[in-house]
Design a protein around this motif. Sequence first.
Motif, PDB file in Angstrom:
ATOM      1  N   UNK A   1       0.829  -1.206   0.000  1.00  0.00           N
ATOM      2  CA  UNK A   1       0.000   0.000   0.000  1.00  0.00           C
ATOM      3  C   UNK A   1       0.864   1.257   0.000  1.00  0.00           C
ATOM      4  N   UNK A   2       0.525   2.188  -0.873  1.00  0.00           N
ATOM      5  CA  UNK A   2       1.146   3.517  -0.890  1.00  0.00           C
ATOM      6  C   UNK A   2       0.049   4.555  -0.739  1.00  0.00           C
ATOM      7  N   UNK A   3       0.296   5.524   0.130  1.00  0.00           N
ATOM      8  CA  UNK A   3      -0.704   6.554   0.360  1.00  0.00           C
ATOM      9  C   UNK A   3      -0.989   7.342  -0.922  1.00  0.00           C
ATOM     10  N   UNK A   4      -2.264   7.691  -1.166  1.00  0.00           N
ATOM     11  CA  UNK A   4      -2.556   8.619  -2.268  1.00  0.00           C
ATOM     12  C   UNK A   4      -1.752   9.903  -2.066  1.00  0.00           C
ATOM     13  N   UNK A   5      -0.952  10.243  -3.057  1.00  0.00           N
ATOM     14  CA  UNK A   5       0.042  11.310  -2.912  1.00  0.00           C
ATOM     15  C   UNK A   5      -0.231  12.428  -3.910  1.00  0.00           C
ATOM     16  N   UNK A   6      -0.166  13.662  -3.428  1.00  0.00           N
ATOM     17  CA  UNK A   6      -0.389  14.826  -4.273  1.00  0.00           C
ATOM     18  C   UNK A   6       0.794  15.774  -4.144  1.00  0.00           C
ATOM     19  N   UNK A   7       1.358  16.144  -5.292  1.00  0.00           N
ATOM     20  CA  UNK A   7       2.442  17.125  -5.351  1.00  0.00           C
ATOM     21  C   UNK A   7       1.922  18.431  -5.941  1.00  0.00           C
ATOM     22  N   UNK A   8       2.269  19.533  -5.295  1.00  0.00           N
ATOM     23  CA  UNK A   8       2.022  20.870  -5.847  1.00  0.00           C
ATOM     24  C   UNK A   8       3.363  21.508  -6.177  1.00  0.00           C
ATOM     25  N   UNK A   9       3.301  22.669  -6.822  1.00  0.00           N
ATOM     26  CA  UNK A   9       4.509  23.413  -7.225  1.00  0.00           C
ATOM     27  C   UNK A   9       5.423  22.543  -8.099  1.00  0.00           C
ATOM     28  N   UNK A  10       4.806  21.779  -8.961  1.00  0.00           N
ATOM     29  CA  UNK A  10       5.552  20.898  -9.869  1.00  0.00           C
ATOM     30  C   UNK A  10       5.930  21.690 -11.123  1.00  0.00           C
ATOM     31  N   UNK A  11       7.148  21.489 -11.591  1.00  0.00           N
ATOM     32  CA  UNK A  11       7.584  22.111 -12.846  1.00  0.00           C
ATOM     33  C   UNK A  11       7.817  21.036 -13.899  1.00  0.00           C
ATOM     34  N   UNK A  12       7.811  21.465 -15.146  1.00  0.00           N
ATOM     35  CA  UNK A  12       7.864  20.522 -16.263  1.00  0.00           C
ATOM     36  C   UNK A  12       9.143  19.704 -16.303  1.00  0.00           C
ATOM     37  N   UNK A  13      10.226  20.207 -15.711  1.00  0.00           N
ATOM     38  CA  UNK A  13      11.513  19.530 -15.815  1.00  0.00           C
ATOM     39  C   UNK A  13      11.691  18.420 -14.775  1.00  0.00           C
ATOM     40  N   UNK A  14      10.854  18.367 -13.774  1.00  0.00           N
ATOM     41  CA  UNK A  14      10.995  17.363 -12.719  1.00  0.00           C
ATOM     42  C   UNK A  14      10.715  15.964 -13.247  1.00  0.00           C
ATOM     43  N   UNK A  15      11.378  14.987 -12.664  1.00  0.00           N
ATOM     44  CA  UNK A  15      11.168  13.594 -13.079  1.00  0.00           C
ATOM     45  C   UNK A  15       9.701  13.191 -12.930  1.00  0.00           C
ATOM     46  N   UNK A  16       9.072  13.634 -11.836  1.00  0.00           N
ATOM     47  CA  UNK A  16       7.685  13.221 -11.609  1.00  0.00           C
ATOM     48  C   UNK A  16       6.737  13.814 -12.640  1.00  0.00           C
ATOM     49  N   UNK A  17       7.188  14.863 -13.350  1.00  0.00           N
ATOM     50  CA  UNK A  17       6.365  15.457 -14.407  1.00  0.00           C
ATOM     51  C   UNK A  17       6.680  14.876 -15.778  1.00  0.00           C
ATOM     52  N   UNK A  18       7.724  14.076 -15.872  1.00  0.00           N
ATOM     53  CA  UNK A  18       8.138  13.580 -17.185  1.00  0.00           C
ATOM     54  C   UNK A  18       8.075  12.051 -17.294  1.00  0.00           C
ATOM     55  N   UNK A  19       8.288  11.347 -16.192  1.00  0.00           N
ATOM     56  CA  UNK A  19       8.330   9.888 -16.224  1.00  0.00           C
ATOM     57  C   UNK A  19       6.990   9.302 -15.792  1.00  0.00           C
ATOM     58  N   UNK A  20       6.652   8.184 -16.383  1.00  0.00           N
ATOM     59  CA  UNK A  20       5.429   7.489 -15.990  1.00  0.00           C
ATOM     60  C   UNK A  20       5.676   6.804 -14.646  1.00  0.00           C
ATOM     61  N   UNK A  21       4.935   7.203 -13.631  1.00  0.00           N
ATOM     62  CA  UNK A  21       5.128   6.657 -12.286  1.00  0.00           C
ATOM     63  C   UNK A  21       4.334   5.377 -12.100  1.00  0.00           C
ATOM     64  N   UNK A  22       3.158   5.310 -12.657  1.00  0.00           N
ATOM     65  CA  UNK A  22       2.253   4.157 -12.569  1.00  0.00           C
ATOM     66  C   UNK A  22       1.922   3.830 -11.112  1.00  0.00           C
ATOM     67  N   UNK A  23       1.627   4.872 -10.364  1.00  0.00           N
ATOM     68  CA  UNK A  23       1.227   4.749  -8.980  1.00  0.00           C
ATOM     69  C   UNK A  23       0.374   5.935  -8.584  1.00  0.00           C
ATOM     70  N   UNK A  24      -0.153   5.962  -7.355  1.00  0.00           N
ATOM     71  CA  UNK A  24      -1.096   7.000  -6.931  1.00  0.00           C
ATOM     72  C   UNK A  24      -0.387   8.306  -6.570  1.00  0.00           C
ATOM     73  N   UNK A  25       0.256   8.904  -7.546  1.00  0.00           N
ATOM     74  CA  UNK A  25       1.056  10.112  -7.333  1.00  0.00           C
ATOM     75  C   UNK A  25       0.594  11.161  -8.341  1.00  0.00           C
TER      76      UNK A  25
END
Length: 487
Positions: free
Chosen positions: A371-395
């Motif tokens: 189990x992974x907690x439902x996760x929300x990121x704010x202040x995300x920019x286009x260059x971040x890994x989480x904005x470019x890579x497919x995470x395939x999880x509740x992020x």
Amino acid sequence: MAKVEVKYTKIFINNEWLNSVSGKTFATINPTTEEKLADIQEGDKDDINKAVEAAVAAFKLGSEWRNLDASARGRLINKFADLIQRDIEYLARLETADNGKPYTQALGDIQFAIGGLRYYAGWADKIHGKTVPADGKVFSYTKIEPVGVCGQIIPWNYPIPMLAWKLGPALACGNTLVVKPAEQTPLTALYIASLVVEAGFPPGVINIVPGYGPTAGGALVEHPNVDKIAFTGSTEVGKLIMKNGSGTLKRVSLELGGKSPLVVTKENFRCAKPRRTSLKRCALVNMGQCCAAATRTFVHESIYDQFVNHFAQLAQKRLTMMGDPFEKDTQHGPQIDDEQANKILGLIESGKKEGARVVAGGKRAQRKGYFIEPTVFADVTDQMRIAREEIFGPVQQILKYKTLDEVIERANNTTYGLAAGILTNDLNQALKYSSSVRAGSVWVNTYLHVAPQTPFGGFKQSGHEREMGEDGLKAYCEIKTVTIGLS
């Protein structure tokens, strides 16, 4: 946690249950309890060879399958769907145990799969060619014929719908099949194999070989007597399949990863429905294990802070609905396995290190299971890994934008192109966005509305060819031109 009886663990070839040639087995694990459900016979190259041999024999001219009327093929597919409907509750329990998705969601998946099979059952006797007014003293016409032996590799996130997406059009067109289900979730495919016999399909038409990707999957892709491969899964594996299948120039259709953008315009924050759509269809759907999920949500700067706060509250509420997937109030189950959970956690940590702000979740749940907690990121920019890579999880990533032109450019700035969406009350915005964004599916004021009648697939590195709809038949057909000279 409910106990579910596992009825089938062997390889299904030529309408018979077989042990693997090697004698090897592998365990399938319940992701909620981390306990073994069953030992499954492990298919590899020798078993794939046997399955392909059976499929080739079933496809020969004069075989029972090839002599079957097209309308009779449609009736068989409908009977197959009837049997799945009859056993829907057992199949949903089995899926929940093997996959971890909540039972109510598993029921919905299977209803969708049944609808897809019935849709293609209706197509079976409507696939035909044309007469062609060719130049010269000739009579020309086209015939639509099946490709032949098709290998199908099924993912673990939606095992039953993805199986139906592939079986339906392939069978409607008259092909024979060798299917490799995901090694993480083989149980429902094997149970559905038992229904193949009950429905009355001739031996060798549908063969199901559980096993691992590099061995069973690799052997299927490289087999010289397999005419086509259909694969749903990661872009990385899709590239390997294209490369390894090139030696025999077999057809390859791929439905791969995504990093799909959803744009929330400023006038929509006060509308309850778009907010619900954003939550249900963003990165939290199916525990984030959905290739078309709207993992990049672009929110207009004028409502950004309000939206982030609201979304964080909804994610926290979802956290209270995490738990035993057999409980009726559970909406959030575990990830598929420990490997996937650790990959997701690694990307969460990268988001923190690169400066994104965690407003909900952000860690593994303190309980047994993946189990992974439902996760929300704010202040995300286009260059971040989480904005470019497919995470395939509740992020979920929430990004800020100013203008429609700007957000269209940013939405397209990705190697993926599977899906996109916009929530707007402005028709001009909707038309401009849907015409400009490079994605195989664009949803306006809804998201992830997938139906048997609508083709689904991606641009760029999200794959090629389409599944579902009339266009889903094309990958399983050959066009033959016949020209007769006239005196």
